[in-house]
Design a protein around this motif. Structure first.
Motif, PDB file in Angstrom:
ATOM      1  N   PRO A  76      -8.639 -22.292   0.670  1.00 13.82           N
ATOM      2  CA  PRO A  76      -7.296 -22.632   1.150  1.00 13.82           C
ATOM      3  C   PRO A  76      -7.009 -24.125   1.110  1.00 13.82           C
ATOM      4  CG  PRO A  76      -8.738 -22.085   2.982  1.00 13.82           C
ATOM      5  CD  PRO A  76      -9.490 -21.756   1.740  1.00 13.82           C
ATOM      6  N   GLU A  77      -8.035 -24.953   1.108  1.00  8.58           N
ATOM      7  CA  GLU A  77      -7.807 -26.392   1.014  1.00  8.58           C
ATOM      8  C   GLU A  77      -9.000 -27.052   0.340  1.00  8.58           C
ATOM      9  OE1 GLU A  77      -9.059 -28.409   5.083  1.00  8.58           O
ATOM     10  OE2 GLU A  77      -7.532 -26.856   5.413  1.00  8.58           O
ATOM     11  N   GLY A  78      -8.725 -28.191  -0.333  1.00  5.98           N
ATOM     12  CA  GLY A  78      -9.803 -28.885  -1.015  1.00  5.98           C
ATOM     13  C   GLY A  78      -9.272 -29.943  -1.960  1.00  5.98           C
ATOM     14  N   ILE A  79     -10.216 -30.598  -2.649  1.00  3.71           N
ATOM     15  CA  ILE A  79      -9.894 -31.675  -3.581  1.00  3.71           C
ATOM     16  C   ILE A  79     -10.836 -31.564  -4.777  1.00  3.71           C
ATOM     17  CG2 ILE A  79     -11.441 -33.296  -2.384  1.00  3.71           C
ATOM     18  CD1 ILE A  79      -9.500 -35.545  -3.177  1.00  3.71           C
ATOM     19  N   ILE A  80     -10.300 -31.796  -5.972  1.00  2.08           N
ATOM     20  CA  ILE A  80     -11.114 -31.711  -7.179  1.00  2.08           C
ATOM     21  C   ILE A  80     -10.796 -32.889  -8.098  1.00  2.08           C
ATOM     22  CG2 ILE A  80     -11.371 -29.200  -7.146  1.00  2.08           C
ATOM     23  CD1 ILE A  80      -9.167 -29.043  -9.285  1.00  2.08           C
ATOM     24  N   LEU A  81     -11.755 -33.138  -9.006  1.00  2.00           N
ATOM     25  CA  LEU A  81     -11.601 -34.159 -10.033  1.00  2.00           C
ATOM     26  C   LEU A  81     -11.540 -33.464 -11.384  1.00  2.00           C
ATOM     27  CD1 LEU A  81     -11.861 -37.216 -11.011  1.00  2.00           C
ATOM     28  CD2 LEU A  81     -14.311 -36.758 -11.145  1.00  2.00           C
ATOM     29  N   THR A  82     -10.516 -33.768 -12.193  1.00  4.03           N
ATOM     30  CA  THR A  82     -10.424 -33.225 -13.543  1.00  4.03           C
ATOM     31  C   THR A  82     -10.318 -34.374 -14.536  1.00  4.03           C
ATOM     32  OG1 THR A  82      -8.001 -33.069 -13.604  1.00  4.03           O
ATOM     33  CG2 THR A  82      -9.213 -31.216 -12.619  1.00  4.03           C
TER      34      THR A  82
ATOM     35  N   ILE B 147      -6.875 -34.166  -7.676  1.00  2.00           N
ATOM     36  CA  ILE B 147      -5.860 -33.188  -7.277  1.00  2.00           C
ATOM     37  C   ILE B 147      -6.260 -32.551  -5.955  1.00  2.00           C
ATOM     38  CG2 ILE B 147      -4.579 -31.127  -7.972  1.00  2.00           C
ATOM     39  CD1 ILE B 147      -5.406 -31.704 -10.853  1.00  2.00           C
ATOM     40  N   THR B 148      -5.310 -32.492  -5.029  1.00  2.00           N
ATOM     41  CA  THR B 148      -5.507 -31.761  -3.777  1.00  2.00           C
ATOM     42  C   THR B 148      -4.396 -30.732  -3.649  1.00  2.00           C
ATOM     43  OG1 THR B 148      -4.096 -33.122  -2.355  1.00  2.00           O
ATOM     44  CG2 THR B 148      -6.325 -33.926  -2.757  1.00  2.00           C
TER      45      THR B 148
ATOM     46  N   ILE C  28     -18.924 -38.647 -14.052  1.00  2.00           N
ATOM     47  CA  ILE C  28     -17.826 -39.166 -13.227  1.00  2.00           C
ATOM     48  C   ILE C  28     -17.807 -38.375 -11.925  1.00  2.00           C
ATOM     49  CG2 ILE C  28     -15.369 -39.683 -13.128  1.00  2.00           C
ATOM     50  CD1 ILE C  28     -15.339 -39.606 -16.181  1.00  2.00           C
ATOM     51  N   THR C  29     -17.921 -39.076 -10.791  1.00  2.00           N
ATOM     52  CA  THR C  29     -18.067 -38.410  -9.491  1.00  2.00           C
ATOM     53  C   THR C  29     -17.077 -38.982  -8.490  1.00  2.00           C
ATOM     54  OG1 THR C  29     -20.437 -38.254  -9.964  1.00  2.00           O
ATOM     55  CG2 THR C  29     -19.722 -37.687  -7.741  1.00  2.00           C
ATOM     56  N   LEU C  30     -16.476 -38.077  -7.717  1.00  2.00           N
ATOM     57  CA  LEU C  30     -15.553 -38.448  -6.639  1.00  2.00           C
ATOM     58  C   LEU C  30     -16.297 -38.410  -5.315  1.00  2.00           C
ATOM     59  CD1 LEU C  30     -12.624 -38.934  -5.540  1.00  2.00           C
ATOM     60  CD2 LEU C  30     -12.393 -36.429  -5.470  1.00  2.00           C
ATOM     61  N   TYR C  31     -16.236 -39.529  -4.553  1.00  2.00           N
ATOM     62  CA  TYR C  31     -16.940 -39.640  -3.283  1.00  2.00           C
ATOM     63  C   TYR C  31     -15.951 -39.911  -2.149  1.00  2.00           C
ATOM     64  CZ  TYR C  31     -21.293 -40.353  -5.942  1.00  2.00           C
ATOM     65  OH  TYR C  31     -22.362 -40.224  -6.778  1.00  2.00           O
ATOM     66  N   THR C  32     -16.350 -39.495  -0.945  1.00  2.00           N
ATOM     67  CA  THR C  32     -15.602 -39.879   0.250  1.00  2.00           C
ATOM     68  C   THR C  32     -15.920 -41.335   0.590  1.00  2.00           C
ATOM     69  OG1 THR C  32     -17.355 -39.288   1.815  1.00  2.00           O
ATOM     70  CG2 THR C  32     -15.844 -37.523   1.128  1.00  2.00           C
TER      71      THR C  32
ATOM     72  N   PRO D 174     -20.508 -36.866  -2.052  1.00  2.00           N
ATOM     73  CA  PRO D 174     -19.866 -36.388  -3.279  1.00  2.00           C
ATOM     74  C   PRO D 174     -18.952 -35.192  -3.006  1.00  2.00           C
ATOM     75  CG  PRO D 174     -22.153 -35.695  -3.215  1.00  2.00           C
ATOM     76  CD  PRO D 174     -21.962 -36.597  -2.034  1.00  2.00           C
ATOM     77  N   LEU D 175     -17.792 -35.194  -3.645  1.00  2.00           N
ATOM     78  CA  LEU D 175     -16.815 -34.121  -3.474  1.00  2.00           C
ATOM     79  C   LEU D 175     -16.633 -33.292  -4.745  1.00  2.00           C
ATOM     80  CD1 LEU D 175     -14.042 -36.119  -1.571  1.00  2.00           C
ATOM     81  CD2 LEU D 175     -15.547 -34.365  -0.595  1.00  2.00           C
ATOM     82  N   SER D 176     -16.624 -33.978  -5.880  1.00  2.00           N
ATOM     83  CA  SER D 176     -16.359 -33.288  -7.136  1.00  2.00           C
ATOM     84  C   SER D 176     -16.911 -34.141  -8.273  1.00  2.00           C
ATOM     85  CB  SER D 176     -14.852 -33.069  -7.318  1.00  2.00           C
ATOM     86  OG  SER D 176     -14.580 -32.337  -8.493  1.00  2.00           O
ATOM     87  N   GLU D 177     -17.298 -33.462  -9.358  1.00  2.00           N
ATOM     88  CA  GLU D 177     -17.899 -34.192 -10.463  1.00  2.00           C
ATOM     89  C   GLU D 177     -17.514 -33.564 -11.794  1.00  2.00           C
ATOM     90  OE1 GLU D 177     -22.041 -36.111 -10.460  1.00  2.00           O
ATOM     91  OE2 GLU D 177     -22.340 -34.265 -11.596  1.00  2.00           O
TER      92      GLU D 177
END
Length: 814
Positions: free
Chosen positions: A253-259, A273-274, A325-329, A334-337
């Motif tokens: 239902p909720e989250g964040i991703i890297l594309t 994208i969230t 390529i990695t998305l961090y808080t 790490p949140l998405s890669e």
């Protein structure tokens, strides 16, 4: 005669071997090693072989390249490379240690002419690589054909049974409500090869939302816009007519991703994208994006201002290979890669030319090599070159493992990569798209927090060889601390000294010696009492038969059919040698001797146990025309002898004996109740069985029978658990000295040129050390065989700045 003076090279590198002190230098060294692990700076190994497959009786020649970090610099961290030949029974047949000099070494394996056909494997690793795990080891399938009891016609290929498998991988790692997602998939059969597939995607109301079909080797992608409260499933149809329904991962239902979009030659376009629910809770929160490429980390920070945020990464700052390529808080979680393959103009431009394009058989060929970097400047590099007769060694170039496919792609991905060289054939849009799908599937990442580097450093880099073990009191129950140990050669030379540690441990580090070498280890307490026991650590053979990587077994099983032209040539070569003799030797004709057999009882002489015993049975390992674990090879060959988990026991009145047999290895008692498979069968000369051993000779331990194993070197190969009192004579396997590749010279060897036999060489030339000078030039010459058609020249290597290069060239022989 070997002398210790000639064999020992004592280096001053801090921290090698077992540290005896807690010096400042050692702490600094350990700190640097932890830094390497924390920054993901690891070693990679690659082997360049003279050809892709072999026949039983051939020699496998190879050049080893070991690099450090994402810049692929020739590694100076490790000085020892371990290389194993793994047989079709998933056991190690041969293992050698190579001395690495500036990240390179050369070696070979001589294949017995009795080897059964099958998929063998060669793997290579350093001790430093073991900190990461065996999935980072170099490993390659080596098909071996055989003329023994096999026909050259195609054999029946029996594929593995079972349903194909398919997996789905959403870009960014998750399905989010209201966020359009690119979904990659991969379908494979039971043998691990990609299979064609198509399917229909439906939601929980049975409404069709998408259709999909594989584009390359069972891989493809589709787009999906997940809706709130919906679940999704895929009805999959395989080419063989079977079908299956698969549930996709649940929508969050909720989250964040890297594309990422990698279509542009100049840049990578990123999106963070969230969905609305996540954005409302985390608006204006800080995040970091890190880009790792070529061993360098580029990062930038921003705040979550919008549900969709766009960024560009310029490729001119990235190196060829996989970029992570990695998305961090803000807290560095790490949140998405996303993994992407970057194609930059930083590979070496290797040029190959010959003095002409067409030649005659046995004619001299002059070949020139030039190496230039991306700035078109000369590059001094270290290369290896092979020349093969392509009519006898046809190659499927898509399936080739090369220095580029290995160091730039496959070592950074999970599992078996099918047709790796396909992705390096050219820069066509279709291939680039297929490569991106490969990274979306086999580069799919999950996030499990790893332990700190403090606990990861279990294995320090080996700069040279060492002999290590433990010193105990006479009973063997108590460690002897501060004991005195010495190491010497029976052939003379200096005597080295060491002191045992708190647990009785000792090590003689930084040694350099070649082949099987005899040593004597002396031990005593601090007061000089030599009434002690010495044991040497087993040479580490990483992973047992049960833990060796299994994906390699997915290679083709129809070996002889695959290499029929090669085996036909081998058959002709053997017939020619029998008829005319070898170019560099003579094959003796079979001689039948008629004589009355004289029965003799073999005797066993031991170095450490008094007396002589008569064996009930003697097995000469050269007479066993198979390979595998030692216990398996001996099973059924000696009446009454069985093995329980590799431990030898005797049957008494068809009942297994209550105690294990006493095992004597080269005169020293083998650890009780220990599997003999720790001893490589390839190292064993003979095995003798004494069913009713004299207790006056072997003590009560021999009451269950005695198994006497003699190695080819005949004196104490180092096996963990074997103990000796006070003095330990031992044979240690040092660095392997590679064979020199034989190549005839028809210009000056008139006798060879006039010989009636045909020149049926398949590898026409092999040079593992081809060095380009400061002008980027190197040259060599070779002589063609009698085969006509295309000859294939392959050059691979790197320069001292870590730039990789490979080139294939062909010339014609009429």
């Amino acid at each position: 005669m070997r002398t210790l003076l000639a064999l020992f090279l004592l280096l001053s590198i801090a921290g090698a071997g077992i540290a005896q002190t807690d010096s400042v230098a050692n702490k600094t060294y350990i700190s640097k090693l932890k830094g390497l692990l924390n920054n993901q700076i690891t070693e990679k190994a690659y082997l360049h072989f003279d050809k892709p497959y072999y026949a039983a009786g051939d020699t496998v020649y190879f050049k080893a390249y070991v690099t450090l970090g994402g810049q692929h610099l020739p590694s100076k961290l490790s000085g020892v490379l371990h290389v194993d030949l793994v047989n079709t029974a998933n056991a190690i047949d041969q293992t050698i240690k190579l001395q690495l000099i500036n990240g390179t070494a050369q070696g070979d394996f001589a294949l017995a002419d009795t080897l059964p056909k099958g998929n063998y494997r060669i793997r290579a690793y350093t001790q430093w690589m073991r900190n990461i795990g065996d999935d980072t080891f170099f490993e390659q399938v080596i098909p071996v054909g055989s003329l023994k009891n096999t026909a050259l016609k195609a054999a029946t290929n029996t594929p593995k049974q079972g349903m194909p498998d398919i997996q789905f991988f959403p870009e960014g790692g998750e399905f989010l409500e209201g966020v359009s997602t690119k979904v990659a998939f991969k379908a494979v059969n039971a043998s691990g090869a990609g299979v064609d597939v198509k399917g229909i995607l439906t939601d929980n109301t049975n409404k069709e939302v998408a259709r999909f079909a594989s584009a390359h080797l069972g891989m493809g992608f589709f787009n999906l816009l997940p809706e709130a409260g919906k679940t999704y499933s895929a009805k999959v149809f395989y080419a063989d007519g079977s079908q299956i329904t698969i549930n996709l991962p649940k929508v969050k239902p909720e989250g964040i991703i890297l594309t990422a979009n990698n279509d542009s030659l100049a840049k990578i376009s990123l999106k963070i994208i969230t969905n609305k629910a996540y954005f409302e809770k985390n608006k204006y929160q800080e995040f970091t994006v890190k880009v790792v490429s070529g061993g360098k980390i580029t990062s930038f920070k921003s705040k979550l201002d919008y549900e969709i945020m766009r960024f560009d990464v310029q490729k001119k700052n990235l190196r060829t290979g996989i970029a992570q390529i990695t998305l961090y808080t803000a807290n560095n979680e790490p949140l998405s890669e996303r993994l992407l393959f970057v194609q930059s103009p930083d590979l070496l431009n290797v040029g190959i030319n010959t003095d002409k394009q067409e030649y005659k058989n046995r004619e001299k060929v002059n070949i020139n090599i030039t190496a230039k970097n991306q700035a078109d400047q000369p590059s001094a590099g270290n290369f290896s070159v092979s020349v093969t007769d392509e009519s006898k060694v046809p190659v499927d170039e898509n399936n080739e493992s090369t220095i580029l496919t290995n160091l730039l792609l496959t070592t950074d991905l999970k599992g078996y990569v099918e047709q790796p060289n396909y992705y390096f054939a050219d820069n066509a849009d279709e291939r680039i798209s297929h490569l991106d799908i490969l990274l979306l599937t086999q580069g799919y990442r999950n996030y499990v927090w790893k332990p700190e580097a403090d606990s990861l450093i279990k294995y320090q880099p080996e700069t040279q060889l060492q002999i290590a073990g433990k010193l105990k009191n006479y009973s063997g129950k108590q460690a002897v601390a501060n004991g005195k140990l010495s190491l010497m050669s029976p052939d003379g030379g200096p005597v080295l000294s060491q002191t045992s540690g708190p647990q009785g441990e000792f090590a003689f580090p930084n040694l350099m010696f070649a082949g099987y070498t005899k040593f004597i280890v002396n031990g005593a307490t601090a007061k000089g009492d030599n009434n002690v026991k010495i044991s040497l650590d087993k040479e580490v053979v990483w992973a047992t038969a049960n833990t060796l990587l299994s994906w390699s077994l997915k290679a083709t099983s129809d070996i002889n059919a695959m290499m029929a032209p090669y085996l036909e040539n081998s058959k002709q070569e053997q017939e020619d040698i029998k008829k005319y003799g070898s170019v560099n030797g003579i094959m003796l004709q079979e001689v039948k001797v008629k004589a009355k057999q004289i029965k003799t009882e073999p005797a066993y002489r031991t170095q450490s146990l008094a007396g002589v015993g008569n064996a009930d049975k003697v097995i000469h390992m050269k007479d066993i025309q198979f390979t595998g674990p030692l216990s398996l090879l001996l099973t059924g060959r000696i009446g009454g002898l069985i093995f329980v988990n590799g431990v030898p026991k005797l049957l008494m009145n068809n009942i297994i004996g209550g105690r294990s047999m006493l095992v004597i290895l080269d005169g020293l008692q083998y650890p009780p109740n220990t599997a003999i498979d720790n001893i490589l069968s390839n190292d064993v000369e003979t095995v003798e069985v004494l069913k009713y051993a004299s207790t006056s000779i072997y003590g009560m331990e021999g009451g269950g029978g005695v198994l006497i194993i003699t190695t080819k070197q005949g004196s104490g190969l180092a096996i963990e658990g074997i103990e000796s009192k006070g003095i330990f004579p031992v044979v240690i396997k040092g660095f392997y000295k590679a064979r020199e590749f034989y190549s005839p010279g028809y210009d000056y060897d008139i006798d060879i040129a006039k010989k009636p036999h045909a020149d049926l060489r398949t590898t026409v030339f092999w040079k593992p050390n081809l060095i380009t000078d400061k002008n980027g030039h190197a040259s060599f010459y070779c002589y063609n065989a009698d085969g006509k058609g295309n000859y294939r020249v392959v050059v691979e290597g790197f320069d001292n700045k870590g730039n990789l290069g490979r080139q294939v060239y062909r010339y014609k022989v009429n």
